[in-house]
Design a protein around this motif. Structure first.
Motif, mmCIF file in Angstrom:
data_model
loop_
_atom_site.group_PDB
_atom_site.id
_atom_site.type_symbol
_atom_site.label_atom_id
_atom_site.label_comp_id
_atom_site.label_asym_id
_atom_site.label_seq_id
_atom_site.Cartn_x
_atom_site.Cartn_y
_atom_site.Cartn_z
ATOM 1 N N TYR A 367 0.816 -1.225 0.000
ATOM 2 C CA TYR A 367 0.000 0.000 0.000
ATOM 3 C C TYR A 367 0.846 1.271 0.000
ATOM 4 C CZ TYR A 367 -3.941 -3.035 0.701
ATOM 5 O OH TYR A 367 -4.875 -4.000 0.521
ATOM 6 N N PHE A 368 2.154 1.111 0.266
ATOM 7 C CA PHE A 368 3.036 2.270 0.170
ATOM 8 C C PHE A 368 2.967 2.859 -1.247
ATOM 9 C CE2 PHE A 368 7.091 4.210 -0.967
ATOM 10 C CZ PHE A 368 7.232 5.150 0.039
ATOM 11 N N PHE A 369 2.769 1.980 -2.235
ATOM 12 C CA PHE A 369 2.754 2.430 -3.630
ATOM 13 C C PHE A 369 1.330 2.713 -4.122
ATOM 14 C CE2 PHE A 369 6.384 -0.374 -2.935
ATOM 15 C CZ PHE A 369 7.408 0.461 -3.329
ATOM 16 N N ASP A 370 0.338 2.407 -3.308
ATOM 17 C CA ASP A 370 -1.054 2.550 -3.729
ATOM 18 C C ASP A 370 -1.459 4.033 -3.747
ATOM 19 O OD1 ASP A 370 -3.820 0.512 -3.405
ATOM 20 O OD2 ASP A 370 -4.034 2.697 -3.440
ATOM 21 N N PRO A 371 -2.015 4.514 -4.854
ATOM 22 C CA PRO A 371 -2.361 5.942 -4.926
ATOM 23 C C PRO A 371 -3.317 6.384 -3.823
ATOM 24 C CG PRO A 371 -2.686 4.859 -7.059
ATOM 25 C CD PRO A 371 -2.308 3.786 -6.089
ATOM 26 N N PHE A 372 -4.154 5.458 -3.333
ATOM 27 C CA PHE A 372 -5.108 5.843 -2.283
ATOM 28 C C PHE A 372 -4.620 5.452 -0.892
ATOM 29 C CE2 PHE A 372 -7.509 5.693 -6.183
ATOM 30 C CZ PHE A 372 -8.065 6.964 -6.169
ATOM 31 N N GLY A 373 -3.629 4.589 -0.825
ATOM 32 C CA GLY A 373 -3.009 4.256 0.454
ATOM 33 C C GLY A 373 -3.654 3.099 1.190
ATOM 34 N N LEU A 374 -3.367 3.032 2.464
ATOM 35 C CA LEU A 374 -3.787 1.924 3.332
ATOM 36 C C LEU A 374 -5.049 2.315 4.101
ATOM 37 C CD1 LEU A 374 -3.042 -0.753 5.001
ATOM 38 C CD2 LEU A 374 -1.784 0.788 6.533
ATOM 39 N N LYS A 375 -6.036 1.423 4.134
ATOM 40 C CA LYS A 375 -7.230 1.709 4.939
ATOM 41 C C LYS A 375 -6.863 1.590 6.423
ATOM 42 C CE LYS A 375 -11.767 -0.121 5.953
ATOM 43 N NZ LYS A 375 -11.556 -1.307 6.794
ATOM 44 N N ILE A 376 -7.281 2.597 7.183
ATOM 45 C CA ILE A 376 -6.934 2.618 8.610
ATOM 46 C C ILE A 376 -8.126 2.123 9.440
ATOM 47 C CG2 ILE A 376 -6.311 4.133 10.560
ATOM 48 C CD1 ILE A 376 -4.013 3.715 8.597
ATOM 49 N N ASP A 377 -7.886 1.064 10.220
ATOM 50 C CA ASP A 377 -8.942 0.477 11.058
ATOM 51 C C ASP A 377 -8.843 0.912 12.516
ATOM 52 O OD1 ASP A 377 -10.101 -1.382 9.010
ATOM 53 O OD2 ASP A 377 -8.017 -2.053 9.001
ATOM 54 N N ALA A 378 -7.650 1.264 12.950
ATOM 55 C CA ALA A 378 -7.486 1.709 14.347
ATOM 56 C C ALA A 378 -6.447 2.818 14.404
ATOM 57 C CB ALA A 378 -7.040 0.547 15.229
ATOM 58 N N ILE A 379 -6.762 3.827 15.220
ATOM 59 C CA ILE A 379 -5.816 4.928 15.436
ATOM 60 C C ILE A 379 -5.357 4.860 16.886
ATOM 61 C CG2 ILE A 379 -5.599 7.450 15.613
ATOM 62 C CD1 ILE A 379 -7.584 7.677 13.286
ATOM 63 N N LEU A 380 -4.058 4.941 17.090
ATOM 64 C CA LEU A 380 -3.514 4.919 18.452
ATOM 65 C C LEU A 380 -2.922 6.280 18.785
ATOM 66 C CD1 LEU A 380 -3.713 1.913 17.747
ATOM 67 C CD2 LEU A 380 -1.415 1.592 18.619
ATOM 68 N N PHE A 381 -3.208 6.733 19.995
ATOM 69 C CA PHE A 381 -2.436 7.843 20.546
ATOM 70 C C PHE A 381 -1.587 7.250 21.658
ATOM 71 C CE2 PHE A 381 -6.199 10.333 19.043
ATOM 72 C CZ PHE A 381 -5.511 11.092 18.114
ATOM 73 N N GLY A 382 -0.426 7.817 21.872
ATOM 74 C CA GLY A 382 0.403 7.258 22.930
ATOM 75 C C GLY A 382 1.440 8.247 23.363
ATOM 76 N N SER A 383 1.923 8.068 24.596
ATOM 77 C CA SER A 383 2.944 8.982 25.061
ATOM 78 C C SER A 383 3.815 8.297 26.098
ATOM 79 C CB SER A 383 2.318 10.246 25.623
ATOM 80 O OG SER A 383 1.588 9.952 26.787
ATOM 81 N N ARG A 384 4.789 9.024 26.558
ATOM 82 C CA ARG A 384 5.778 8.534 27.508
ATOM 83 C C ARG A 384 5.328 8.991 28.890
ATOM 84 N NH1 ARG A 384 11.429 7.283 26.840
ATOM 85 N NH2 ARG A 384 11.277 7.395 24.590
ATOM 86 N N ARG A 385 4.658 8.090 29.637
ATOM 87 C CA ARG A 385 4.171 8.449 30.965
ATOM 88 C C ARG A 385 4.570 7.373 31.946
ATOM 89 N NH1 ARG A 385 0.035 12.464 31.085
ATOM 90 N NH2 ARG A 385 0.238 12.216 33.337
ATOM 91 N N LYS A 386 5.282 7.763 32.984
ATOM 92 C CA LYS A 386 5.722 6.752 33.943
ATOM 93 C C LYS A 386 4.589 6.339 34.876
ATOM 94 C CE LYS A 386 8.170 10.027 36.989
ATOM 95 N NZ LYS A 386 8.418 11.216 36.163
#
Ligand code: OXD
Ligand code: MN
Length: 565
Positions: A367-386
């Motif tokens: 999908y890197f070469f696909d003109p429309f790209g990769l379908k996204i099923d999940a979005i993650l947010f994340g951070s560095r928290r102790k």
């Protein structure tokens, strides 16, 4: 000045713009790059002793000044007529005034040097979502990085000649004087000017400057998202494919997650790379699709080794430009965590980097070469928290996902010169990279969600929680596959979850995380008082915005109520 032949190639408009800058900066010659000049630039840099040839095949080391070895947020500006358009999280400058000042700094700055004209395409060449630009630079190291990180090609010029909108970037090394370091964006004008720096994120203008700051401004106007996210295609043993994207602040593991290797517990799972740092997300038929504007990786070297990331190690063992890594007597690159038998002569900068073509990575997604790209099923947010944030949870809705994205805070890292190791608000990991008012950005996320009939679920992850002794509880790196697997099973409705006030957490009695129960209990602990403090801190942060979306305030009230009851 440009030759007749060059003017013919560039067309009149572009030629005029370039000659304008040449008149000010006064280079001894102008060279147009069309994509095949890597060897030439390497030779020149070697001859001038600015590059060290390393023992690894076709690998080189470049050193920037110690005070110019990370992004400088204090020197990064958004220049818009109205201050409010840049918003309270950006440094703002008046465009007219700063242009004058910059042109003074640029005066004769390229004297005796070559000015390189770098025409480029961002995104798959044939993609309707791809964008074009032209960057000028007097720095061979910066030009060399561009040849790896962007698609440098004559085709960009052809598109510009046909009348396509393009971004015009001017970079000049000047004297590398940190007091006169400016990275200025003119979003309304599609222009970028960067002076007195040669560090990646400040000087390689296709990366943060175009692909995020200018692109985010365009994205709002045009109805898409430009995000500081990695993205992968995960294929399970049943051969089903999932698209996962993740926004983490700089140096919080995007590249590691993007190049994760399923170990023996994950037989028959495959992970393919779409992007390690930036994606552009568009809506198509009610679904979200991501393309990678870049063609290479500018990844963090420190800490990378066979154990933590053998996939990347394999990729960077050849054809790689290293920046500010250490060196062994044997002329191998060296950094913390890397094994060597040779004597270490020099240590690495904590923000040492590698630049390598993404095409050299062995598990690149089709999908890197696909003109429309990769379908996204999940979005993650994340951070560095102790503390506080569990290993993973699923937010209750798109709106609450956006709220948690907006609340994102992280311990700052060596990727930035200023404020190392402090807890800092970094909504969607985009605070340093947004080209307009962040309140409008939150609203834009909400609007974008409304267009999606098949919304990706939004999760939050934290690999960095620590125990009482200060040790990381979760092993991270390839073990993050357990979390990826849970996210996929969850998205498919295959696993149960436990409802908590913040969202759904895994039922770890039923789902294997490859870890003892006591540790998992700690990883998923919800500290009510600490969360209430987090919400009240978030409220304080949100109060800096004049037009903070009401929907999100309401969601925050609900969240707080749930936590109290
Ligand atoms: C990067 C950064 O270089 O985020 O990718 O600093
Ligand atoms: Mn980044």
């Amino acid at each position: 000045m440009l030759t007749k032949k060059q003017i013919e190639l560039l067309g009149e408009n572009l030629s005029k713009k370039i000659e304008n800058i040449a008149r000010i900066t006064n280079p001894k010659e102008i060279k147009i790059l069309i994509g095949n000049e890597k060897e030439f630039l390497i030779e020149k840099l070697l001859k001038e002793k600015r590059l060290v040839k390393l023992k690894w095949k076709n690998c080189y080391l470049y050193r920037t000044k110690p005070y110019d070895a990370a992004r400088s947020e204090a020197s990064t500006y958004i220049a818009t007529k109205k201050k409010e358009d840049a918003g309270p999280t950006n440094n703002w400058l008046d465009p007219k005034r700063i242009r004058k000042k910059l042109f003074k700094i640029l005066k004769n700055s390229m004297k005796g040097k070559t000015m390189y004209v770098v025409p480029y395409i961002l995104g798959p060449e044939k993609s309707p979502y791809s964008k074009v630009g032209v960057m000028l630079t007097d720095n061979e190291y910066v030009a060399l990085n561009e040849l790896i990180l962007a698609k440098v090609t004559k085709k960009a010029i052809l598109r510009i000649k046909k009348g396509e909108d393009f971004v015009f970037g001017i970079h000049s090394t000047c004297k590398l004087d940190p007091k006169n370091r400016y990275i200025v964006h003119f979003p309304g004008k599609n222009e970028i000017i960067s002076v007195n720096t040669e560090y990646g994120g400040n000087a390689i203008l296709t990366k943060k400057c175009h692909s995020l700051r200018i692109a985010s401004f365009q994205a709002r106007k045009e109805g898409w998202l430009a995000e500081h996210m990695m993205a992968i295609q995960v294929i399970n043993p049943e051969k089903e494919s999932f698209g996962i994207s993740a926004a983490f602040p700089s140096m919080c593991g995007k590249t590691n997650l993007a190049t994760i290797k399923p170990e023996k517990e994950f037989k028959n799972w495959k992970v393919k790379l779409l992007s390690d740092d930036i994606i552009w997300i568009h809506e198509k038929e009610g679904k979200a699709y991501a393309i990678n504007p870049e063609y290479g990786m500018f990844g963090v070297a420190n800490g990378t080794n066979e154990k933590t990331n053998s996939n990347i190690m394999k990729t960077i063992k050849q054809d790689t430009i290293f920046t500010n890594v250490g060196l062994t007597k044997n002329l191998e690159p060296w950094w913390d965590g890397l094994e060597t038998k040779s004597k270490i002569l020099e240590k690495a900068n904590p923000n040492s980097r590698f630049t390598v073509s993404i095409l050299k990575y062995q598990n690149l997604s089709k999908y890197f070469f696909d003109p429309f790209g990769l379908k996204i099923d999940a979005i993650l947010f994340g951070s560095r928290r102790k503390e506080l944030f569990p290993l993973v949870f699923e937010t209750f809705s798109w709106e609450e996902g956006v709220l948690f994205g907006a609340m994102l805070r992280s311990e700052t890292t060596a990727a930035v010169i200023e404020n190392y190791k402090q807890l800092k608000n970094d909504p969607m990991a985009m605070r340093p990279f947004l080209g307009y008012n962040m309140a409008k950005y939150f609203l834009h996320w909400l609007k974008f969600g409304k267009k999606l009939k098949e919304k990706p679920r939004i999760f939050f992850v934290n690999w960095f929680r620590r125990d009482e002794k200060g040790n990381f509880i979760w092993p991270g790196f390839n073990k993050n596959m357990y979390v990826i697997k849970w996210i996929i099973e969850r998205s498919k409705g295959k696993v149960n979850a436990i409802k908590t006030p913040i969202g759904f957490i895994p039922n770890y009695d039923e789902f294997d995380f490859g870890m003892e129960k006591e540790k998992l209990e700690k990883l998923f602990e919800i500290d009510k008082e600490a969360w209430l403090k987090e919400f009240s801190d978030a409220r304080k942060f949100f109060s800096i915005f004049q037009n903070f979306p009401k929907v999100l305030s309401k969601k925050l009230d609900e969240l707080e109520e749930r936590m109290k009851s």
